[in-house]
Structure formats: structure tokens, C-alpha cells
Motif scaffolding. Structure first.
Motif, short mmCIF file in Angstrom:
data_model
loop_
_atom_site.label_atom_id
_atom_site.label_comp_id
_atom_site.label_asym_id
_atom_site.label_seq_id
_atom_site.Cartn_x
_atom_site.Cartn_y
_atom_site.Cartn_z
N THR A 67 0.85 -1.19 0.00
CA THR A 67 0.00 0.00 0.00
C THR A 67 0.89 1.25 0.00
OG1 THR A 67 -0.09 -0.05 2.42
CG2 THR A 67 -1.85 -1.18 1.22
N ALA A 68 0.26 2.40 -0.10
CA ALA A 68 1.02 3.66 -0.14
C ALA A 68 1.62 3.96 1.23
CB ALA A 68 0.12 4.81 -0.58
N CYS A 69 2.88 4.43 1.20
CA CYS A 69 3.56 4.77 2.44
C CYS A 69 2.90 6.00 3.07
CB CYS A 69 5.04 5.03 2.16
SG CYS A 69 5.98 5.56 3.61
N GLU A 70 2.87 6.02 4.37
CA GLU A 70 2.24 7.13 5.09
C GLU A 70 2.99 8.44 4.90
OE1 GLU A 70 0.96 8.21 9.73
OE2 GLU A 70 1.82 6.26 9.21
N TYR A 71 4.30 8.36 4.67
CA TYR A 71 5.14 9.56 4.55
C TYR A 71 5.36 9.96 3.09
CZ TYR A 71 6.17 8.90 9.51
OH TYR A 71 6.08 8.76 10.86
N CYS A 72 6.01 9.07 2.31
CA CYS A 72 6.45 9.44 0.95
C CYS A 72 5.43 9.10 -0.13
CB CYS A 72 7.77 8.75 0.62
SG CYS A 72 7.70 6.94 0.61
N ASN A 73 4.33 8.42 0.20
CA ASN A 73 3.28 8.05 -0.76
C ASN A 73 3.75 7.07 -1.83
OD1 ASN A 73 1.16 9.55 0.34
ND2 ASN A 73 1.85 11.41 -0.68
N ILE A 74 4.93 6.49 -1.68
CA ILE A 74 5.39 5.45 -2.60
C ILE A 74 4.70 4.15 -2.23
CG2 ILE A 74 7.40 4.15 -3.40
CD1 ILE A 74 9.11 6.56 -2.84
N ILE A 75 4.23 3.43 -3.24
CA ILE A 75 3.48 2.19 -2.98
C ILE A 75 4.48 1.09 -2.66
CG2 ILE A 75 1.73 0.61 -3.89
CD1 ILE A 75 0.89 2.81 -5.79
N ALA A 76 5.02 1.12 -1.45
CA ALA A 76 6.03 0.15 -1.05
C ALA A 76 5.91 -0.23 0.42
CB ALA A 76 7.42 0.72 -1.32
N ALA A 77 4.72 -0.01 1.02
CA ALA A 77 4.50 -0.37 2.42
C ALA A 77 3.95 -1.79 2.47
CB ALA A 77 3.53 0.62 3.07
N PHE A 78 4.86 -2.76 2.67
CA PHE A 78 4.43 -4.15 2.74
C PHE A 78 3.97 -4.53 4.15
CE2 PHE A 78 7.25 -4.03 -0.92
CZ PHE A 78 6.57 -4.79 -1.84
N ILE A 79 4.60 -3.95 5.15
CA ILE A 79 4.25 -4.23 6.54
C ILE A 79 3.87 -2.91 7.20
CG2 ILE A 79 5.05 -5.18 8.73
CD1 ILE A 79 7.11 -6.77 7.18
N GLY A 80 2.64 -2.77 7.65
CA GLY A 80 2.20 -1.54 8.27
C GLY A 80 1.91 -0.46 7.25
N ASN A 81 1.99 0.79 7.69
CA ASN A 81 1.67 1.93 6.83
C ASN A 81 2.89 2.69 6.33
OD1 ASN A 81 -1.09 1.46 7.25
ND2 ASN A 81 -1.08 2.68 9.12
N LYS A 82 4.10 2.16 6.56
CA LYS A 82 5.32 2.84 6.15
C LYS A 82 6.18 1.88 5.34
CE LYS A 82 5.22 5.24 10.59
NZ LYS A 82 5.93 5.40 11.88
N CYS A 83 6.90 2.46 4.35
CA CYS A 83 7.83 1.65 3.58
C CYS A 83 9.09 1.42 4.41
CB CYS A 83 8.17 2.33 2.25
SG CYS A 83 9.05 3.90 2.41
N GLN A 84 9.92 0.49 3.95
CA GLN A 84 11.12 0.14 4.71
C GLN A 84 12.12 1.29 4.74
OE1 GLN A 84 11.28 -2.80 6.29
NE2 GLN A 84 13.16 -2.12 7.29
N ARG A 85 12.18 2.08 3.64
CA ARG A 85 13.13 3.19 3.58
C ARG A 85 12.77 4.26 4.61
NH1 ARG A 85 12.27 4.29 -1.20
NH2 ARG A 85 13.86 3.01 -2.21
N CYS A 86 11.49 4.64 4.68
CA CYS A 86 11.06 5.65 5.65
C CYS A 86 11.16 5.13 7.08
CB CYS A 86 9.63 6.10 5.33
SG CYS A 86 9.49 7.08 3.82
N THR A 87 10.90 3.86 7.27
CA THR A 87 11.00 3.28 8.62
C THR A 87 12.43 3.35 9.13
OG1 THR A 87 9.15 1.78 8.15
CG2 THR A 87 10.58 1.23 9.99
N ASN A 88 13.38 2.95 8.28
CA ASN A 88 14.79 2.99 8.70
C ASN A 88 15.25 4.43 8.92
OD1 ASN A 88 14.86 0.21 8.43
ND2 ASN A 88 15.67 0.26 6.36
N SER A 89 14.83 5.36 8.04
CA SER A 89 15.23 6.76 8.20
C SER A 89 14.64 7.36 9.47
CB SER A 89 14.80 7.58 6.98
OG SER A 89 15.42 7.10 5.81
#
Length: 322
Positions: free
Chosen positions: A74-96
């Protein structure tokens, strides 16, 4: 001990090359990197190289594994990139977020998806940008530099050819000195002609190079070269203007796309909230209907019991007929 450098195999053609000649990540040689195209992943938007010419897949291996494990993102909560596989955030934004803290507004797309590293050297052109805007800016900058280098190289080659042609023309247009045969008196040695086309004993010579036709031709060529140089300067200015316009249009397109993504995300959230409220209302109404049906059943049961008691009492109190 052998001084030969260590060679490593390409992951595609298995030919051996020095390590610095192989690409990072997939370890491909120069030939394989040119053979297979570089595309963007549909989900995480990172660039990767396809492994075959006939492949039409636009999903990187990492996202492909995540799709198999977790399903479509689904779309990431922060960057809106469709890369949120777990939860509402993508892995890149989660790590950052874990490393640099909560996100801040990007100075390009104005979305809250940039992370402040508290280091001015990490900023792009002095601006705090998100990951997508950073990639877009670097791509446009590299394209502009490449175009400027190609134009400079073309201009240098053109000037080199012009200088070479000018030298050849100057050599070929030297006036041939005509042979002047002078009458030689008997018993005297032959008279030699001097380098300035003058003859000893002869005042004034008819050979004047400044009055020849090649002066007119040289003047015309100089004017033509000056005109061509002006045209080259104008064309370079037009190309720079076009490059700037292309960069501005790309930035505008990216901003518009980001705004549409944010709007779609907002509409989707409003739709989900409305559906949840309607589901809760339906559940409440169903509970109310169930309660009313239970109370109606109890009422009917009490009425039935009351009628049966009344019938029994009327049967016992009635007098018997003699």
C-alpha cells in the motif's frame, strides 16, 4: 608472489574482470550492463537492471520477494510510494525515522517525507529534499552536465577542424611566383630574381599580391566564419534554454504527481472512514433489531401464558349442572 590483479566473474556472462569494473549489487560487466536495460521498480521506485532482454518485469527482486511473502503493498504514510508491505510505512522511511527521527517537510514537493540528517554536506544544493526529489534533481543535473560536455566537445572539434582547414587553405592559396625570363646579354651571368619579386635594375614590379582575387575570397570566408560562430552561440543559448525548460517541466510534473498522490491518499482515507462509520451503524442497528425481536418474543410468550391461566380459572369456577 604474482603481481597480477585479482579477477572476479560477471554474474551474467561469467567472464572475469577486475572488481572495480563490475557494477555494484548485481556484479555485471560493462558489456552486460549495456546489453540489459535499467528500469525503475514499480513499487519502491529504485533503479535496477533487468536480467534478460525479453523480460518485461518492472519489479525488483526485493519487492518481488516481499509481494510473495506479504502480498501487494500500500502507499507509504510519509512518501506516498506504494512500497508499504508491513504496516503503513515503507522500509526506507522506517529505517530513516529510526535513524534520524520524525520526517520534516521537503523543500521541493512540500510533503512531510524528508529526514533531517543535521549535516549540511548531505543537503542537495543547500536544500533539504526527500529521496524522490533528490533523485530527480541529481538526474537532471547529470543530464545537464552531460549535454554541456557534449556541446563543448563538439564545439572544440568544430574549431579544430576550422583551424586545420584554414591552415590548409592558407598553404594552398599562396600565389605561385611566375618565372620571369630576362634577356641575358652575351658574355654575362644569368640574373637571379629576389624574394620580393623585384629584379635588380628594374624599378617597380607588376607583381602585387595584394591586388589578386584571393584577397576577396579570404574576406568572404572570414565573414562566413564569423556568421557561423554567431549561429553556434545562438544555438547553444537555445539549447541551454530548452534544457532549463525541460528541467522546470519535469519538476512541475513531479510536483503535480505528488499532489495528486496526496489527494488520492486523502480521498481513500475519507472513504475508509466513511465505510467504517457505516459498518458500525449497521452493526448497531442489527443489535437493536435483535433486541426488539427478543422483547417481542417475550411479550408474546407472556400474553400466551396469561390467556392459558385465564382459561383454566374459568373452567374450575363454573358451577356443575344437576
Amino acid at each position: 608472489m604474482s603481481s597480477a590483479p585479482l579477477l572476479f566473474a560477471c554474474s551474467r556472462c561469467f567472464t572475469r574482470h577486475p572488481f572495480e569494473e563490475l557494477s555494484a549489487g548485481q556484479q555485471l560487466c560493462k558489456e552486460c550492463r549495456g546489453t540489459f536495460p535499467v528500469v525503475k521498480c514499480t513499487y519502491c521506485r529504485s533503479e535496477f537492471q533487468q536480467t534478460s532482454k525479453g523480460s518485461t518485469s518492472a519489479i525488483c527482486k526485493k519487492c518481488e520477494q516481499n509481494v510473495k511473502a506479504y502480498g501487494k503493498p500500500t502507499a507509504c504514510e510519509y512518501c506516498n510510494i506504494i512500497a508499504a508491505f508491513i504496516g503503513n510505512k515503507c522500509q526506507r522511511c522506517t529505517n530513516s525515522e529510526i535513524k534520524y527521527g520524525p520526517p520534516v517537510n521537503c523543500e521541493q514537493c512540500k510533503q512531510k517525507c524528508a529526514f533531517d540528517r543535521h549535516d549540511d554536506d548531505k543537503k542537495v544544493d543547500g536544500k533539504l529534499l526527500c529521496w524522490l526529489c533528490t533523485l530527480s534533481f541529481k538526474r537532471a543535473l547529470a543530464k545537464t552536465k552531460q549535454g554541456d560536455a557534449e556541446r563543448r566537445a563538439t564545439l572544440k572539434r568544430t574549431q579544430g577542424h576550422k583551424k586545420k582547414d584554414g591552415k590548409l587553405r592558407s598553404h594552398s592559396k599562396r600565389p605561385n611566383r611566375p618565372e620571369i625570363k630576362l634577356p641575358i646579354p652575351d658574355g654575362q651571368p644569368p640574373v637571379k630574381m629576389a624574394r620580393n619579386n623585384s629584379v635588380p635594375g628594374v624599378v617597380g614590379s607588376d607583381l602585387d599580391p595584394n591586388s589578386s582575387d584571393h584577397v576577396v575570397a579570404m574576406t568572404q570566408l572570414r565573414e562566413q566564419i564569423a556568421s557561423l560562430k554567431k549561429q553556434i552561440v545562438q544555438k547553444d543559448a537555445q539549447l541551454l534554454g530548452k534544457d532549463k525548460q525541460i528541467t522546470e517541466l519535469k519538476a512541475k510534473h513531479f510536483t503535480t504527481e505528488s499532489e495528486w498522490r496526496a489527494k488520492m491518499k486523502t480521498n481513500q482515507k475519507e472513504h475508509d472512514d466513511k465505510v467504517d462509520s457505516l459498518n458500525k451503524r449497521v452493526a448497531g442497528l442489527l443489535k437493536e433489531v435483535a433486541g426488539l425481536s427478543k422483547s417481542a418474543k417475550k411479550t408474546n410468550k407472556n400474553i400466551t401464558i396469561t390467556n392459558s391461566d385465564a382459561n383454566n380459572s374459568s373452567g374450575t369456577d363454573s358451577p356443575s349442572v344437576p
